[in-house]
Design a protein around this motif. Structure first.
Motif, short mmCIF file in Angstrom:
data_model
loop_
_atom_site.label_atom_id
_atom_site.label_comp_id
_atom_site.label_asym_id
_atom_site.label_seq_id
_atom_site.Cartn_x
_atom_site.Cartn_y
_atom_site.Cartn_z
N ALA A 65 3.35 11.15 -7.81
CA ALA A 65 2.32 12.13 -7.43
C ALA A 65 1.81 11.90 -6.01
N LYS A 66 1.90 10.66 -5.52
CA LYS A 66 1.45 10.38 -4.16
C LYS A 66 2.31 11.13 -3.13
N LEU A 67 3.55 11.38 -3.48
CA LEU A 67 4.42 12.19 -2.63
C LEU A 67 4.24 13.67 -2.92
N ARG A 105 0.87 -1.20 0.00
CA ARG A 105 0.00 0.00 0.00
C ARG A 105 0.89 1.23 0.00
N MET A 106 1.13 1.77 -1.20
CA MET A 106 2.09 2.85 -1.32
C MET A 106 1.67 4.12 -0.59
N SER A 107 0.38 4.40 -0.54
CA SER A 107 -0.06 5.60 0.18
C SER A 107 0.32 5.50 1.65
N ARG A 139 6.08 22.34 2.51
CA ARG A 139 7.46 22.31 2.01
C ARG A 139 8.30 21.24 2.67
N HIS A 140 7.90 20.78 3.85
CA HIS A 140 8.76 19.93 4.66
C HIS A 140 8.41 18.46 4.42
N LYS A 141 8.91 17.96 3.31
CA LYS A 141 8.75 16.55 2.97
C LYS A 141 9.99 16.12 2.19
N PRO A 142 10.23 14.81 2.08
CA PRO A 142 11.41 14.37 1.34
C PRO A 142 11.37 14.81 -0.12
N ALA A 143 12.54 15.02 -0.69
CA ALA A 143 12.65 15.32 -2.11
C ALA A 143 12.35 14.06 -2.92
N LEU A 144 12.04 14.25 -4.18
CA LEU A 144 11.73 13.14 -5.09
C LEU A 144 12.91 12.83 -5.99
N VAL A 145 13.34 11.56 -6.00
CA VAL A 145 14.23 11.02 -7.02
C VAL A 145 13.39 10.08 -7.87
N MET A 146 13.38 10.26 -9.19
CA MET A 146 12.49 9.48 -10.06
C MET A 146 13.25 8.41 -10.84
N VAL A 206 10.74 16.86 -14.54
CA VAL A 206 10.60 18.30 -14.34
C VAL A 206 9.19 18.63 -13.88
N ARG A 207 8.19 18.05 -14.55
CA ARG A 207 6.79 18.32 -14.18
C ARG A 207 6.50 17.86 -12.74
N LEU A 208 7.15 16.77 -12.33
CA LEU A 208 6.92 16.23 -11.00
C LEU A 208 7.83 16.86 -9.94
N ASP A 209 8.66 17.82 -10.35
CA ASP A 209 9.54 18.55 -9.45
C ASP A 209 10.54 17.63 -8.75
#
Length: 281
Positions: free
Chosen positions: A62-64, A38-40, A70-77, A106-109
């Motif tokens: 997108a779930k992240l 359950r990824m969420s 602002r205070h959440k982990p950065a995304l590596v895709m 880029v779109r997903l930041d």
């Protein structure tokens, strides 16, 4: 320009990063789903634990990123998908990168994208496919200022591994593939630990200024994990990319706190182990 995004990956005080990889579902292997069904929920736990980054696929990112604040982990895709982990292996082995992967990142930041560079015994076409993917990703990553993390994977013969390919800890092979990743233009390198961790400085040396983040591999006990982490950091690694050792842990928040303590606060292994127990209370 890629360094602008990396400012959101690396801790400004320590210069290091913990990236928790939960992109395992991309490979279509039932055994890879343990702890991430359950990824969420997984992301609820990880956002609360607050590692420096979480490594996700385009379909899960997108779930992240849809979470406010602002205070959440950065995304590596993750940008590529392969079928090299099956047991038994499929007759046809492949590895492909996503079309328009950099634009999606880029779109997903995202702060970086990740792609494999696999060396499989007797299967040079997979390494060729990875190199072609990396060259295309490098072109687009440069255009958009997106850091490219290359993941050199030296694999054992599938017969020795009992089916799917497994990691080969041969230092000389790892060093050669890490060097090829640097030559292909990696901004970051996600590399395996070697059998003799005392020699890991050779991996850092051959990367020659490209930050190396060390993969975690299969589950091990907490002390082994933390001791190995401390040793690769002492060798000059810029961080770690751990997946199953975090998300399959009985206390993901506690082991994350312990790892972050070693990475960013210089805690001893014993002090970090105490954080695992403390967070469980």
């Amino acid at each position: 320009m890629a360094s602008f995004r990396l400012n959101r990956l690396f801790n400004p005080a320590s210069g290091r990063a913990l990236d928790v990889a939960v992109d395992h579902g991309f490979f279509g292997e039932p055994s890879f789903l343990g702890g991430i069904e359950r990824m969420s929920h997984v992301l609820d736990v990880l956002v609360e634990a607050n590692p420096d980054a979480v490594q996700l696929t385009m379909g899960q990112a997108a779930k992240l990123q849809s979470r406010p604040g602002r205070h959440k982990p950065a995304l590596v895709m993750r940008t590529d998908v392969a079928n090299v982990y099956g047991n038994p292996l499929d007759e046809h082995i492949f590895s492909h990168h996503l079309p328009h992967a950099i634009e999606e990142a880029v779109r997903l930041d995202a702060v970086a994208v990740c792609a494999n560079l696999m060396q499989l015994p007797g299967r040079p076409e997979i390494r060729e496919a990875n190199i072609l993917s990396i060259m295309e990703l490098r072109r687009e990553a440069t255009r958009f200022g997106m850091p490219l993390m290359i993941e050199p994977l030296v694999m054992q013969d599938n017969a020795a591994a009992g089916g799917g390919y497994m990691v080969d800890g041969d230092l000389d092979k790892i060093v050669a593939l890490v060097r090829q990743a640097a030559e292909l233009g990696a901004d970051l390198i996600k590399a395996d630990p070697c059998d003799d961790i005392a020699q890991y400085h050779r991996v850092i040396e051959v990367a020659d200024g490209v930050p190396v983040l060390v993969r975690g591999g299969g589950r091990v006990d907490d002390r082994t994990l933390l001791e190995r982490t401390a040793r690769v950091l002492d060798a000059g690694a810029s961080g770690i990319v751990y997946g199953r050792n975090v998300v399959q842990h009985e206390n993901p928040a506690g082991i994350t706190a312990a790892l972050m303590g070693i990475l960013h606060d210089g805690l001893s292994v014993d002090a970090a182990l105490a954080l695992v127990s403390e967070d469980a209370r």
